[in-house]
Every structure is written in C-alpha cells, then in structure tokens.
Motif scaffolding. Structure first.
Motif, mmCIF file in Angstrom:
data_model
loop_
_atom_site.group_PDB
_atom_site.id
_atom_site.type_symbol
_atom_site.label_atom_id
_atom_site.label_comp_id
_atom_site.label_asym_id
_atom_site.label_seq_id
_atom_site.Cartn_x
_atom_site.Cartn_y
_atom_site.Cartn_z
ATOM 1 N N SER A 196 0.897 -1.300 -0.085
ATOM 2 C CA SER A 196 0.006 0.055 -0.044
ATOM 3 C C SER A 196 0.896 1.155 0.188
ATOM 4 O O SER A 196 1.982 1.451 0.679
ATOM 5 C CB SER A 196 -0.942 0.084 1.124
ATOM 6 O OG SER A 196 -1.585 1.288 1.236
ATOM 7 N N PHE A 197 0.244 2.327 -0.711
ATOM 8 C CA PHE A 197 0.930 3.587 -0.709
ATOM 9 C C PHE A 197 0.665 4.539 0.741
ATOM 10 O O PHE A 197 1.081 5.526 0.673
ATOM 11 C CB PHE A 197 0.605 4.607 -2.093
ATOM 12 C CG PHE A 197 0.963 3.941 -3.085
ATOM 13 C CD1 PHE A 197 2.357 3.700 -3.282
ATOM 14 C CD2 PHE A 197 0.265 3.587 -4.147
ATOM 15 C CE1 PHE A 197 2.810 2.989 -4.446
ATOM 16 C CE2 PHE A 197 0.552 3.267 -5.355
ATOM 17 C CZ PHE A 197 1.752 2.853 -5.587
ATOM 18 N N ILE A 198 -0.013 3.733 1.733
ATOM 19 C CA ILE A 198 -0.209 4.449 2.964
ATOM 20 C C ILE A 198 0.766 3.901 3.801
ATOM 21 O O ILE A 198 1.060 2.584 3.975
ATOM 22 C CB ILE A 198 -1.455 3.889 3.416
ATOM 23 C CG1 ILE A 198 -2.683 4.556 2.273
ATOM 24 C CG2 ILE A 198 -1.794 4.727 4.903
ATOM 25 C CD1 ILE A 198 -4.263 4.158 2.706
ATOM 26 N N GLY A 199 1.584 4.496 4.659
ATOM 27 C CA GLY A 199 2.680 4.035 5.600
ATOM 28 C C GLY A 199 1.894 3.523 6.629
ATOM 29 O O GLY A 199 0.809 3.606 7.250
ATOM 30 N N LYS A 200 2.665 2.550 7.281
ATOM 31 C CA LYS A 200 2.324 1.734 8.608
ATOM 32 C C LYS A 200 1.849 2.589 9.547
ATOM 33 O O LYS A 200 1.134 2.351 10.535
ATOM 34 C CB LYS A 200 3.441 0.915 8.804
ATOM 35 C CG LYS A 200 3.839 -0.222 8.059
ATOM 36 C CD LYS A 200 4.743 -1.236 8.412
ATOM 37 C CE LYS A 200 5.099 -2.051 7.232
ATOM 38 N NZ LYS A 200 6.375 -3.063 7.558
ATOM 39 N N ARG A 201 2.456 4.116 9.824
ATOM 40 C CA ARG A 201 1.998 4.973 10.761
ATOM 41 C C ARG A 201 1.175 5.932 10.250
ATOM 42 O O ARG A 201 0.719 6.972 11.038
ATOM 43 C CB ARG A 201 3.205 5.620 11.260
ATOM 44 C CG ARG A 201 4.252 4.284 11.872
ATOM 45 C CD ARG A 201 5.415 5.413 12.693
ATOM 46 N NE ARG A 201 6.412 4.205 13.335
ATOM 47 C CZ ARG A 201 7.466 4.782 13.944
ATOM 48 N NH1 ARG A 201 7.830 5.875 13.903
ATOM 49 N NH2 ARG A 201 8.235 4.014 14.351
ATOM 50 N N GLY A 203 -0.221 8.409 6.911
ATOM 51 C CA GLY A 203 0.423 9.350 5.964
ATOM 52 C C GLY A 203 0.487 8.516 4.731
ATOM 53 O O GLY A 203 0.467 7.254 4.596
ATOM 54 N N LEU A 204 0.914 9.182 3.534
ATOM 55 C CA LEU A 204 1.063 8.646 2.051
ATOM 56 C C LEU A 204 2.499 8.383 2.359
ATOM 57 O O LEU A 204 3.633 9.229 2.478
ATOM 58 C CB LEU A 204 0.775 9.556 1.192
ATOM 59 C CG LEU A 204 -1.016 9.583 1.251
ATOM 60 C CD1 LEU A 204 -1.256 10.880 0.452
ATOM 61 C CD2 LEU A 204 -1.677 8.595 1.154
ATOM 62 N N THR A 205 3.036 7.185 1.520
ATOM 63 C CA THR A 205 4.329 6.972 1.168
ATOM 64 C C THR A 205 5.018 8.178 0.281
ATOM 65 O O THR A 205 4.491 8.935 -0.479
ATOM 66 C CB THR A 205 4.606 5.630 0.439
ATOM 67 O OG1 THR A 205 3.760 4.579 0.983
ATOM 68 C CG2 THR A 205 5.942 5.257 0.240
ATOM 69 N N ALA A 206 6.212 8.468 0.713
ATOM 70 C CA ALA A 206 6.967 9.593 0.328
ATOM 71 C C ALA A 206 7.038 9.483 -1.375
ATOM 72 O O ALA A 206 7.406 8.366 -1.718
ATOM 73 C CB ALA A 206 8.421 9.555 0.823
ATOM 74 N N GLY A 207 6.852 10.355 -1.956
ATOM 75 C CA GLY A 207 7.006 10.614 -3.459
ATOM 76 C C GLY A 207 5.768 9.853 -3.997
ATOM 77 O O GLY A 207 5.773 10.228 -5.428
ATOM 78 N N TRP A 208 4.694 9.535 -3.227
ATOM 79 C CA TRP A 208 3.456 9.009 -4.248
ATOM 80 C C TRP A 208 2.301 9.972 -3.987
ATOM 81 O O TRP A 208 1.264 9.816 -4.722
ATOM 82 C CB TRP A 208 3.125 7.695 -3.743
ATOM 83 C CG TRP A 208 4.222 6.561 -4.278
ATOM 84 C CD1 TRP A 208 5.181 6.301 -3.672
ATOM 85 C CD2 TRP A 208 4.221 6.171 -5.631
ATOM 86 N NE1 TRP A 208 5.904 5.157 -4.400
ATOM 87 C CE2 TRP A 208 5.307 5.404 -5.577
ATOM 88 C CE3 TRP A 208 3.123 6.306 -6.888
ATOM 89 C CZ2 TRP A 208 5.559 4.624 -6.751
ATOM 90 C CZ3 TRP A 208 3.676 5.525 -7.642
ATOM 91 C CH2 TRP A 208 4.486 4.746 -7.747
#
Length: 651
Positions: free
Chosen positions: A130-135, A137-142
């Motif tokens: 997923s492009f959603i981080g584990k904590r 927020g969205l994964t950097a760069g996406w």
C-alpha cells in the motif's frame, strides 16, 4: 464567480505545493523560472512514450483532440462518446462547477468505470504494498500522483453520480523484462505530432510487436478513500473543502496566503530584480509577510545552509535568515583533522555573517589524505541512462545502462593525459559489458589511485556486477573480480567487499577539507570548480592558455582551445564555454533534424543525447555531431576533477 477561470489538475497540484502560487500562475507579469524543456525531459525519461505504450493496450480507444483551452467543447466531445455502453477514451474531459480534468485512459463498461492515470514512475509490481505508511500518511514520493487521481475521481463522480469508479495508477513494472529489441524506437518523439504526447508511433505497430507487458495496473481505491477521509496534506480541511477553497480563490483571482517557509526555496515564481513588468511572487510573499524590502528578502536564508535538517523548525520559530542564526542553532561538533558536517554548516553561517569571502581549508587533514594517494592518479567519470522502455531485449525498465566514460591520468611530474575514453552509440546494443571491459583495460595499465566524484560510479559498477552474475559472458568472473577490486559493496548487499584499490571519492575530500563561500554551501562539481578556479592564480594562468602551451593532452578539443576564459576578473565555468552543437549547420539542415539541443553541458542533456542516439532513423551526420558533444562533455567532467586536485596540490 468568473467561470472562465477553471481549476484544472495542474493548478490543483500547484495549490497543494503552495496555495499562494494559484494567484501567480498564468499571469504574464509574474516570471516563472520553471521554463525547462518538457519535450526534452520527456524524451530522456520516457514519460510520453510510456503513455503511448499504455494506449496500445486499448486498440479501439478514441483520443479526444482539440483546443486544450476550450474546456466546454472537450467535455461535450467526451459526453458524446460516453453515450456508448462500452468505450475507451484517451484524454477524456470532464467539467463540473469550474473544476476541469482530463483522464489519461477511461474505460467504460455500462456504469462501471476504470480510471487509469499513466505515469513513467516505476513500481515492483510483484511485491507492491500500500501507498499508505504503517504509521499513517502517504508513502514519500507518491502523494502528488494519488491526489491527482483523487481530484479526477471526485470530478467524474460529481458529473456521473451513478457510476461505479475504480481508480488505477498504470505504472512501469520494474520486475518486467523486455522480450523484444528497440521498443523505444516504436515511439518517436516529434513536435510535428498532433497528439498531446508528441509521439509518432511506428507505422503498422501492433501490441504483439511489443512483447511482454512492461506496465502494471495498481488499484488505489484504498488510498483515495484515505485521502477523502483524512486529507493528510492538510488535516485542518477536508479534501472537498480544500478543493473548493482552491477553486473559489482561483476563480475570483484572490490570493491565498501561505506562511513563508522552507518550501519557498523551490519557488518558481522568482526573478531578480523584480519590476512592474517582471514581478517576483517570491519577493511579494516575503516582503509582505515580513514587512521588508526586496533587497532584504534577497539575504541568504536559513534553508540555504548546507544539509541543515533543523532549518524548517528554526524558520517556523521566526528565524528566516542566516544572519539570525547563532552557534547554538547549528551546534557544531568538531572532528579531528577534518570538517565535520555540523562544522561545515557553521563555517557557512560565520562566513556569511562576517562577509568573509575567503575559503576555509583543513590543510593538515588534506595533507594527510593526499599523502596516501598513489601516482599516477586516475580520474574517471561515467555517463549512464535509466529509461522506462529498455533499448534491448532481456533488460528491465529503468535498468542501469552505462554508455560512456572518460579517464584522465595525472603523473607525479605534473603531466596530465586524457588517456582513455569510451562511448557506445551503437543502436540496439546493451553496452555495459563492453563498457566494463574497456574500463578494466584502461585502469589496469597502472596501479595508481582511482578517483570518482560522489557515489555514482560505485553504484553503477555494483549494478553491472549484478548484471554480470545473471549473464552468460565468458569473462564474467574476471570482470566481477575487477569491479570488486575498485569498488566497495553497498550496505544492503549480502556479499560484502572493500576493494584493495577502491575508488577515492573526491566529493568526500572536498566535503571533509574545503569550503568556499562562492559555492553557497553546494558541494557539486559544478559549484566547486568555479570556486577553485577563482581562488587559484596558478589555475587561471595555466588554463587560460591554449592546450598546446600546457602539459595537458586532449582527445576532443583543438590545440588552440583554452579551457577557461576570464571576464571582469572572474573565471567563466568551462562548462559554460562548451561549443554549441551543429554550429556549422544551416537553418534548413537544422529543421530536418529531431535534435533540439544547442549543446551538451549537463548530465541530463547527456542522457537525452544517448536516448536520441538509439533511434535508427537518425541521420549519420547528426549522430556524429551528438557523439562529439558527448565526448567533449565527459572529458570536461574528468578534467574538472583534475583541476580540483591541482588546486589542492598547489596548497
């Protein structure tokens, strides 16, 4: 509301970067420095080619053509096509309440809609998460791509509430392997194309001609719902409220005030000096919010301090300029016989505050460093390419391609020899193994120290090491042993090594022992070279003379060529005096060429040039001209390293 001013995808993304930019955009009086050539950038990166490759998957797709500014007409054309029960539309246009979007690929099956946003960005599709981080927020760069699609889906859903929409990013799959040669040649970039992508497809091209699929569809419905619910880029406003705020302010030509901060460093609405006819949005923001003059707004900022992670927090506390900083803000920590990173930052601050334009050199450490170097010294530089559509079968998208190197030798008696160069401009040939063989032959002629500038050469050779492991090259073991001898393994590699002749990073030498205020904190070779040239009378006197009068050999410059010129007492960077390509060609000859490069003076242009050389249809005369430009540029890269060495030696 002025319905002539629509919030488009590009303006929405601009607002996400900085809401104030919505006021400056499309105003001729505000200078926009972001005037890079997207045509050439797309050629180098393969963005337009990827979009046309994606369209090939839908042979019955219909492109919406027409005036980009006539939004209503484009939306009407789209709605007419959507009356069909099943249809695929390229560049489908939707207009809702002054919001306007175009969709790369829209697939309609009854009221089930697939929305595809095509990007040349890559993904490992086999293990995509997923492009959603584990904590959260969205994964950097996406986030930019995801918000782009969120905007598109929002507008389409408003236009057609009964539709069931699934949204996808159609991305380049780095796990895929090209099964045919010359995919890049099937999609030729040309301004004569009537398509927005500027692509002319090879006549009669079919999807089967392209081999295995290099693209992957990544469902992003979960990410879009997360954006609609949480709006992580602006938690104080929901997504819809943010969108409406952008729309209304843009439509009414009202400025949204964004607090000045570290994001201003990359503001494209900047010019110096600002005038009534050439305004600077950057200066408008800083002078208004801080109640200062344009001149005061030009003072070096806290975010200009080299590699300073504390800049954002200090700016938010009200310290905007380097002149505001004290030693506690930077907290320099000393390191024996070298300039530590924090010391480097404090040196930059002190020299700016004291208006001191002299260099700082940790001379004892530099002497100790240089005492370990073994003559003759070898200086190398690589030019490489990583493109979305592989030039040859068997290669992955964005796999490293090393096509050129330059090699200077400096002898202990001061002689400088442009000893070796390599350029593989052969169409359809994977050059890496010939490249490393040529490099091996060049560097094994002596046992002297080898120099690179920064990490690129070490990274490239490690990647070729892996490519050799997967190859059937008869000498692969020998070539891998050579690579292991002159490199070190990256930290994430299972097999570890540190070569007995590991390349010395001249970038690290500069960082550890040398600072000059003229660089404004930068350690790039393009910044360091003018600094040392302007500091050294020895270098000025030497390189202002023709090649034939100094102890330097060149493979690409005439004997009467002088590498530097001096204007008003300052050295002009040798990169700025590179001769123009095609300087002896007539206007008619130039019009017949696909090239748009006036010179090759940076790495991006070199990458573009190599991409162009991979087209079989290029005239031989243009191929020769571009090759000459590449050779001169790469030679200058290694000579620049030599000049920096000579400066340190002279100290």
């Amino acid at each position: 509301m002025n319905t002539e001013r629509y919030l488009t995808k590009s303006r929405f993304k601009l607002g996400l970067e900085c809401p104030t930019k919505l006021f400056y955009t499309r105003k001729s009086e505000y200078v926009n420095q972001q005037l890079s050539n997207p045509f050439l950038e797309a050629l180098a990166e393969g963005g337009f080619q990827v979009e046309e490759l994606a369209r090939m998957q839908y042979p019955d797709g219909i492109a919406i053509l027409g005036n980009d500014w006539n939004y209503g007409l484009l939306a009407q054309k789209t709605e007419k096509l959507l009356q069909q029960d099943q249809v695929v539309i390229f560049e489908a246009a939707f207009l809702y309440n002054s919001l306007f979007i175009r969709v790369d690929i829209l697939e309609k099956k009854g009221n089930h809609i697939n929305l595809f946003e095509v990007k040349a960005k890559s993904v490992n599709a086999n293990n995509h998460e997923s492009f959603i981080g584990k904590r959260g927020g969205l994964t950097a760069g996406w986030s930019t791509y995801l918000y782009d699609v969120a905007f598109q889906k929002y507008v389409i859903q408003k236009c057609h509430p009964d539709w069931k929409i699934k949204s996808f990013l159609k991305l380049v799959n780095k796990d895929a392997v090209a099964t045919v040669d010359g995919i890049n040649q099937c999609f030729k970039i040309s301004k004569s194309s009537d398509l927005r992508t500027g692509i002319i497809k090879k006549e009669g091209l079919l999807l089967d001609d392209l081999g295995e699929n290099l693209l992957s569809d990544i469902n992003i419905e979960v990410e879009l719902e997360y954006i609609y619910k949480n709006n992580p880029l602006n938690e104080t406003l929901g997504f819809e409220a943010l969108l409406i705020m952008f729309r209304d302010h843009y439509a009414q030509d009202k400025k949204l005030i964004e607090p000045i901060g570290s994001q201003c460093k990359s503001c494209e609405y900047y010019t110096e000096p600002p005038t009534e006819s050439a305004k600077s949005g950057f200066h408008d923001c800083w002078t208004t919010q801080l109640q200062i003059t344009n001149q005061a707004a030009n003072m070096p900022k806290v975010y200009d301090v080299w590699n300073f992670r504390g800049a954002k927090k200090l700016i938010e506390s009200g310290k905007y300029f380097i002149s505001d900083l004290n030693e506690a803000d930077v907290n320099p920590q000393s390191e024996a016989l070298k300039i530590s990173n924090s010391e480097r930052r404090w040196i930059q601050v002190e020299k700016e505050q004291q208006n001191d334009n002299t260099p700082f050199i940790e001379l004892d450490g530099l002497k100790l460093e240089m005492s370990t170097w073994v003559y003759p010294l070898n200086f190398i530089d690589f030019e490489t390419s990583m493109v979305a559509l592989p030039f040859t079968a068997g290669r992955h998208p964005y796999e490293q391609t090393a096509f050129q190197f330059s090699h200077h030798i400096v002898y202990e008696d001061g002689r400088i020899n442009h000893a070796t160069e390599y350029l593989n401009a052969t169409v359809g040939e994977f050059p890496n193994f010939k490249f490393v063989r040529a490099l091996k032959q060049a560097l094994e002629k002596n046992e002297g120290s080898i120099f690179r500038y920064h990490n690129h050469e070490n990274t490239v050779l490690n990647q070729i090491h892996d490519q050799l492991a997967d190859s059937n090259e008869p000498d692969k073991t020998e070539l891998q042993a050579f690579i292991e001898r002159i490199t070190h393994s990256p930290g994430n590699r299972t097999k570890k090594w540190q070569g007995t002749r590991d390349m010395i990073d001249l970038y690290r030498v500069v960082k550890d022992y040398y600072y000059h205020p003229i660089t404004e904190g930068s350690i790039s070779i393009k910044a360091i070279l003018p600094a040392v040239l302007n500091s050294s009378m020895f270098l000025k006197e030497k390189y202002a003379n023709p090649i034939e009068d100094i102890q330097v050999t060149s493979k690409n410059f005439n004997e009467d060529h002088a590498f530097i010129t001096i204007k008003d007492g300052l050295v002009i960077s040798p990169y700025k005096t590179l001769p123009a390509l095609f300087e002896d060609w007539s206007e008619n000859q130039l019009e017949d060429l696909v090239s748009e490069m006036s010179s090759i003076s940076d790495g991006g242009a070199a990458l573009t040039a190599y991409s162009k050389l991979q087209f079989e249809t290029m005239q031989e005369s243009e191929r020769l001209e571009i090759s000459k430009g590449l050779l001169k540029y790469c030679e200058l890269d290694t000579l620049a390293m030599v000049m920096i060495y000579e400066y340190f030696k002279s100290l």
